[in-house]
Design an enzyme around this catalytic site. Structure first.
Site, PDB file in Angstrom:
ATOM      1  N   ASN A  80       0.796  -1.219   0.000  1.00 25.37           N
ATOM      2  CA  ASN A  80       0.000   0.000   0.000  1.00 25.37           C
ATOM      3  C   ASN A  80       0.836   1.279   0.000  1.00 25.37           C
ATOM      4  OD1 ASN A  80       0.688  -0.977   2.552  1.00 25.37           O
ATOM      5  ND2 ASN A  80      -1.019   0.028   3.584  1.00 25.37           N
ATOM      6  N   GLY A 105       2.562  -6.337   7.275  1.00 22.14           N
ATOM      7  CA  GLY A 105       1.711  -7.250   6.521  1.00 22.14           C
ATOM      8  C   GLY A 105       0.544  -7.732   7.355  1.00 22.14           C
ATOM      9  N   SER A 106       0.014  -8.875   6.980  1.00 26.92           N
ATOM     10  CA  SER A 106      -1.184  -9.411   7.618  1.00 26.92           C
ATOM     11  C   SER A 106      -0.838 -10.185   8.882  1.00 26.92           C
ATOM     12  CB  SER A 106      -1.918 -10.339   6.650  1.00 26.92           C
ATOM     13  OG  SER A 106      -1.168 -11.530   6.440  1.00 26.92           O
ATOM     14  N   GLY A 157       2.320 -12.655   9.766  1.00 26.82           N
ATOM     15  CA  GLY A 157       3.078 -12.429  10.992  1.00 26.82           C
ATOM     16  C   GLY A 157       3.181 -13.677  11.847  1.00 26.82           C
ATOM     17  N   GLU A 185       4.363  -5.273  12.217  1.00 25.09           N
ATOM     18  CA  GLU A 185       3.340  -4.230  12.117  1.00 25.09           C
ATOM     19  C   GLU A 185       2.245  -4.821  11.251  1.00 25.09           C
ATOM     20  OE1 GLU A 185       0.957  -1.968  10.968  1.00 25.09           O
ATOM     21  OE2 GLU A 185       2.333  -0.656   9.863  1.00 25.09           O
ATOM     22  N   CYS A 209      -3.579  -0.339   7.204  1.00 22.59           N
ATOM     23  CA  CYS A 209      -3.756  -1.012   8.495  1.00 22.59           C
ATOM     24  C   CYS A 209      -4.307  -0.047   9.538  1.00 22.59           C
ATOM     25  CB  CYS A 209      -2.427  -1.605   8.968  1.00 22.59           C
ATOM     26  SG  CYS A 209      -1.099  -0.397   9.092  1.00 22.59           S
ATOM     27  N   GLU A 227       7.670   1.287  15.835  1.00 19.03           N
ATOM     28  CA  GLU A 227       8.422   1.859  14.728  1.00 19.03           C
ATOM     29  C   GLU A 227       8.281   3.378  14.737  1.00 19.03           C
ATOM     30  OE1 GLU A 227       6.826  -0.118  11.260  1.00 19.03           O
ATOM     31  OE2 GLU A 227       8.094  -1.868  11.586  1.00 19.03           O
TER      32      GLU A 227
END
Length: 487
Positions: free
Chosen positions: A158, A232-233, A237, A254, A289, A468
């Site tokens: 994205n 990612g998803s 993860g 994340e 997200c 982050e």
């Protein structure tokens, strides 16, 4: 009708970049698309385990050189990378708009945000400090921070360029080398970025690979890789965590979100409606997200918010070709994502949520070949519905009525995610009380969506591990060594 710009400037080298050189992929090639038109833009390299092994060896050699450079020199080279990203921001924005489907008007700020992140971490290189610890035996006890070694970072589609260029910065600033895995759906800006910054860093310091899940799994499993970070998803993860467990390796994750935006009875109505539209990130077709996809509106304002929301949304966000500067809302990344989002829209209808806006392809014939879905709003959503609980990652906003604060908090916190939240109220005590009670790692009050360099971003529960965008991220790419000297 919408109008596209000329074709984007493609990278000159469609190959893997590691060890300071370009390499033909052992894994071959596969097409990468413009999701707004369906056209094939290029054949992108597909790294396999053999390619990853070669990249990891190059990264190890790069680490040996890069980690020995003085901190000030590392910072100076990172700032040069940031300068080149700014110089090429328009070109990179055009490439991302064509390859990932986000509007070009937002892709240039993405490139500039990446440059700002690189500059930020370049300025923190001298903060990698240790401590002295008093001891009872007249000894000298001190600690020092050292880099981990080879780090792998896997980023999402994205924000292709912003994630790839910006997220390498804390890893390199801490003295590590890095293998960046570009998103397999939108890899082209990563390859152009490698061309732009080639020669600034010692060979093997920054390595860029492209490919699918096999490429990512090979990165996680390779013994030379000392840490993995993912955007990612939640499913990806969890898979990384399982593989990392065998290596006893740290990870930063994340992940997804099902984020609430709460409108209190004393909220400013127009500000709250604008915040709800902005927070949903319709510009990115809801593919964020951090999207506040659950809108909790107090009973006293529910009808007024819903009326204004449905009236303003078509004026602010209308699907268009991403390469057209006038476009305010792009498309979904792929047919698979389009089908997933449409299945959730049908699910919401079958669950008796009230569809009050969107829910279909736009009528513009210029968009017929792309993966576009109009901004979609469901009213009268309840916690029992799957569209309330599951991350859709598309332009679908669920509106929920509330009246009791304790029940509101229970419903807000009932999902598996806890990334972000937004609260609209003019009551200072209520604002802080709700911020304390909501289970989320990043909370806005009377605003939404914005990130601030230096403010640690990350989630609770299945939204991830670690933080982050601040000093904490830089330190997470180091390990602490203690030294004791008997005097």
């Amino acid at each position: 009708m919408t109008q596209a710009l000329t074709a984007p400037p493609l990278p000159k080298r469609l190959a893997l970049y590691y060890g300071g050189k370009w390499h033909e992929p052992a894994g071959g090639y596969r097409p990468t698309f413009n999701p707004a038109t369906g056209e094939i833009l290029a054949q992108a390299p597909e790294a396999n385990a053999e390619d990853i092994a070669a990249a990891a060896e190059a990264a190890h050699q790069g680490f040996l050189a890069w980690s020995r450079l003085p901190a000030a020199e590392r910072g100076a080279r990172l700032r040069e990378i940031a300068r080149r990203v700014r110089d090429h921001a328009d070109e990179l924005a055009h490439l991302d708009a064509a390859n990932c489907g986000n509007p070009i008007q937002r892709m240039r700020p993405d490139a500039l945000n990446a440059a700002a992140q690189i500059d930020y971490y370049a300025g923190l290189v001298h903060e990698l400090k240790g401590e002295t610890i008093p001891t009872a035996d007249r000894g000298l006890n001190y600690s020092m921070r050292e880099p981990l070694g080879v780090v792998a970072r896997i980023v999402a589609y994205n924000h292709p360029l912003m994630f790839l260029a910006g997220k390498m910065a804390p890893v390199l600033a801490a003295g590590n080398s890095v293998i960046m895995k570009a998103p397999d759906q939108a890899p082209l800006s990563a390859l152009r970025f490698a061309e732009i910054i080639d020669g600034i860093l010692p060979p093997g310091t920054l390595n860029i690979v492209t490919g699918g899940s096999d490429c990512g799994e090979a990165l996680v499993l390779h013994p030379t890789v000392r840490k993995v970070a993912l955007i990612g998803s939640a499913g990806t993860g969890a898979a990384i965590l399982r593989n990392a467990a065998d290596k006893i390796m740290p990870v930063t994750l994340e992940l997804g979100g099902k984020n609430p935006l709460v409108v209190c009875p004393d909220a400013d109505l127009e500000t709250a409606v604008q915040g709800a539209i902005n927070g949903m990130n319709f510009t990115w077709a809801g593919q964020s997200c951090g999207s506040t996809s659950r809108l909790f509106v107090h009973d006293s304002l529910y009808d007024a918010v819903l009326e204004r929301l449905c009236a303003q949304l078509p004026k602010l966000h209308r699907c268009g070709l991403p390469t057209d500067p006038a476009t305010t809302m792009g498309c979904l990344i792929s047919e698979a994502q389009f089908d997933k989002v449409m299945s959730y829209i049908q699910l919401g209808i079958s669950e008796d949520a009230r569809l009050v806006a969107g829910g279909k392809r736009p009528d513009d014939p210029a968009l017929a070949k792309g993966w576009f879905i109009e901004p979609t709003v469901f009213a009268d959503v309840t916690p029992a519905m799957r569209i309330f609980r599951e991350e859709i990652f598309g332009p679908v906003l669920s509106v929920i009525r509330w009246s009791d604060e304790d029940q509101l908090i229970a419903d807000v916190n009932s999902v598996d995610y806890g990334l972000s939240a937004s609260i609209y109220t003019r009551d200072l005590a209520r604002a802080h009380r709700l911020a304390q009670r909501i289970e989320a790692g990043y909370i806005w009050i009377n605003t939404s969506s914005a990130h601030y360099l230096g403010a640690n971003f990350g989630g609770y529960k299945k939204s991830g591990l670690g933080r982050e965008e601040g000093l904490e991220e830089l330190l997470s790419y180091t390990q602490v060594k203690n030294v004791h000297v008997a005097l």
